[in-house]
Design a protein around this motif. Structure first.
Motif, short mmCIF file in Angstrom:
data_model
loop_
_atom_site.label_atom_id
_atom_site.label_comp_id
_atom_site.label_asym_id
_atom_site.label_seq_id
_atom_site.Cartn_x
_atom_site.Cartn_y
_atom_site.Cartn_z
N ARG A 51 17.42 -11.37 -30.83
CA ARG A 51 16.71 -11.49 -29.55
C ARG A 51 15.21 -11.40 -29.79
N THR A 52 14.46 -12.01 -28.88
CA THR A 52 13.01 -11.97 -28.94
C THR A 52 12.44 -11.76 -27.54
N TRP A 53 11.51 -10.82 -27.45
CA TRP A 53 10.76 -10.60 -26.21
C TRP A 53 9.48 -11.43 -26.26
N SER B 185 17.82 -14.34 -25.75
CA SER B 185 18.90 -13.74 -26.53
C SER B 185 19.61 -14.81 -27.35
N ASN C 126 22.61 -8.73 -34.01
CA ASN C 126 22.00 -8.98 -32.70
C ASN C 126 20.67 -9.70 -32.87
N ASN D 74 9.58 -2.56 -23.76
CA ASN D 74 9.65 -4.02 -23.79
C ASN D 74 9.19 -4.66 -22.50
N LEU E 87 12.97 -12.33 -21.97
CA LEU E 87 13.83 -12.12 -23.14
C LEU E 87 14.62 -13.38 -23.45
N ARG F 232 24.49 -4.27 -34.09
CA ARG F 232 23.04 -4.25 -34.28
C ARG F 232 22.59 -5.19 -35.40
N LEU G 129 14.75 -13.34 -33.34
CA LEU G 129 15.24 -14.68 -33.02
C LEU G 129 14.04 -15.61 -33.04
N GLY H 112 10.44 -9.82 -32.13
CA GLY H 112 11.88 -9.96 -32.22
C GLY H 112 12.30 -10.62 -33.51
N PHE I 203 24.68 -9.18 -25.72
CA PHE I 203 23.99 -7.89 -25.70
C PHE I 203 24.71 -6.84 -26.55
#
Length: 429
Positions: free
Chosen positions: A57-59, A44, A55, A29, A42, A52, A267, A265, A48
């Motif tokens: 999140r997007t990079w 979020s 959760n 990542n 990142l 799973r 999100l 991701g 964290f």
């Protein structure tokens, strides 16, 4: 807005997209050096350590990180309110508002926000607010970031082009848009525009469980469309407006925030066409609970008691036999904020207009008006389609408080309760 946009399908999917080939890292990542000189960042949407399956999140791989921004200063806004602390005491009456006029003076999406009802507290991550937007101008070199909650946007008049850090969405009346908390975006309008917003302070919206309905029905995940990566190449300064702690703040930065060249991701913003909603209803008798019309839900810490449900009443067939087909008279533990996008609502033909709103708080009695009751009690119960209509509800377990603007802004219909005055005692032994 003539350019046709591309999208990725699927609610909650792990999306992968790049505007320039080779921008996404492979196998990691945050490599020591991102391709093309980009920065890894990142975003979020969950802790964290969240499970799973929950959760978010997007990079992002961008030309400059979002920390490159000037200092924030307060920005006043007379009509934008947050949390129960900014609501007004009101009697337990049913309330209804006529459509609010779109200002003649220049008003973009942020300037045109008008809060009608509030509850909860964004710092406690509980509750919601229902806003109107009244806009006649596009946001040009200006972006909005809401750190208090995610935004569910329901256009009623006028198409929108929503540019986000992750790409662009074209959204017209009959469609909705969902903007994650903390994501920068701007809104371009195509003429005078009006719509509704649910600002959700609680758990992010998700698709509801289907239970006995089974694996198919209601909103299908594949019909939610996420944007593909797109970045602005034009140089120049940008105004960043951030909603943070219930207040607006303003900063200047020397570049566009819409500079994400690639991302991956789950999100992400979405658009959804309500025409794709698979409506469930009775094919025998009785009027089912409105929960069968739930598109998205924000659960609370009590199973089945939503922080917010987003419910729609789209075109549908009515076929139930020996049944009073409109909603029954009821006093509900949940509080209901309703809006009308187009057409006529079957329980309120008397005065509920597109662009208008109503509030029936917890245990406030409501139901069909006198005209709707008389018609539904005597009409021939042949199969009938409710067509050319779209109403919706933001339904919440917390009591909703009207704002000063809602009570004194000129659109409150003080005669609303009279729509039931013709319901006489018809008892005969």
């Amino acid at each position: 807005m003539s350019e046709a946009l591309n999208y990725q399908a699927g609610f909650g999917n792990q999306h992968v997209t790049e505007a320039v080939a080779g921008s996404l890292p492979v196998g990691r990542n945050s490599p020591q050096q991102v391709a093309h000189g980009l920065y890894a960042e990142l975003l979020s949407g969950a802790a964290f350590t969240a499970p799973r399956a929950e959760n978010l999140r997007t990079w992002m791989y961008r030309r400059q990180p979002s920390v490159v921004v000037g200092s924030y200063q307060p920005l006043s806004h007379d009509f934008l309110k947050t949390g129960a602390a900014e609501g007004q005491a009101a009697p337990p009456d049913p309330l209804r508002w006529a459509p609010s006029a779109i200002p003649e003076a220049r008003s973009d999406f942020v300037a045109g926000l008008r809060t009608l009802v509030v509850n909860g507290d964004p710092d406690a991550q509980v509750g919601m607010a229902a806003h109107l937007y009244l806009a006649n101008a596009s946001m040009e070199r200006s972006a909005f970031v809401n750190a208090d909650g995610e935004l569910l946007i329901v256009p009623q008049q006028g198409a929108l082009r929503i540019t986000t850090e992750l790409g662009r969405l074209d959204v017209k009346p009959g469609e909705i848009a969902l903007i994650p908390r903390g994501l920068a975006f701007k809104v371009a309008v195509d003429g005078p525009s009006r719509g509704y917003i649910c600002e959700n302070y609680g758990a992010p919206f998700r698709l509801p469980e289907l239970g006995p309905i089974g694996s198919n029905g209601l909103a299908n995940p594949r019909d939610f469309l996420a944007p593909v990566a797109h970045f602005e190449a034009e140089a120049g300064a940008y105004e960043i407006i951030k909603k943070f702690g219930g207040k607006l703040w303003r900063a200047e930065q020397g570049h566009t925030p819409f500079n994400v060249v690639a991302w991956h991701g789950n999100l992400t913003p979405y658009k959804y066409d309500t025409a794709h909603f698979m409506t469930i209803g009775s094919i025998s008798f009785d009027h089912p609970d409105p929960s069968i019309f739930t598109v998205l839900t924000s659960p609370s810490d009590t199973a089945g008691w939503a922080n917010v449900d987003f419910v729609i009443f789209p075109p549908r067939w009515m076929v139930a036999e020996d049944t009073f087909r409109p909603p029954w008279y009821h006093r509900n533990v949940m509080s209901e904020f309703m809006g009308l996008v187009l057409g006529q609502y079957d329980a309120k033909p008397e005065g509920f207009k597109p662009g208008g709103s109503s509030l029936h708080n917890a245990y406030v009695p409501h139901g069909p008006d006198t005209e709707a009751f008389a018609k539904a009690s005597s009409v021939d119960l042949a199969p009938h389609k409710l067509d050319h209509t779209l109403a919706f509800m933001f339904e919440t377990r917390w009591r909703l408080l009207p704002t000063e603007f809602a009570l004194n802004g000129g659109a409150l219909e003080t005669s609303y309760v009279q729509c039931w005055s013709g319901l006489q005692d018809r008892f005969s032994a």
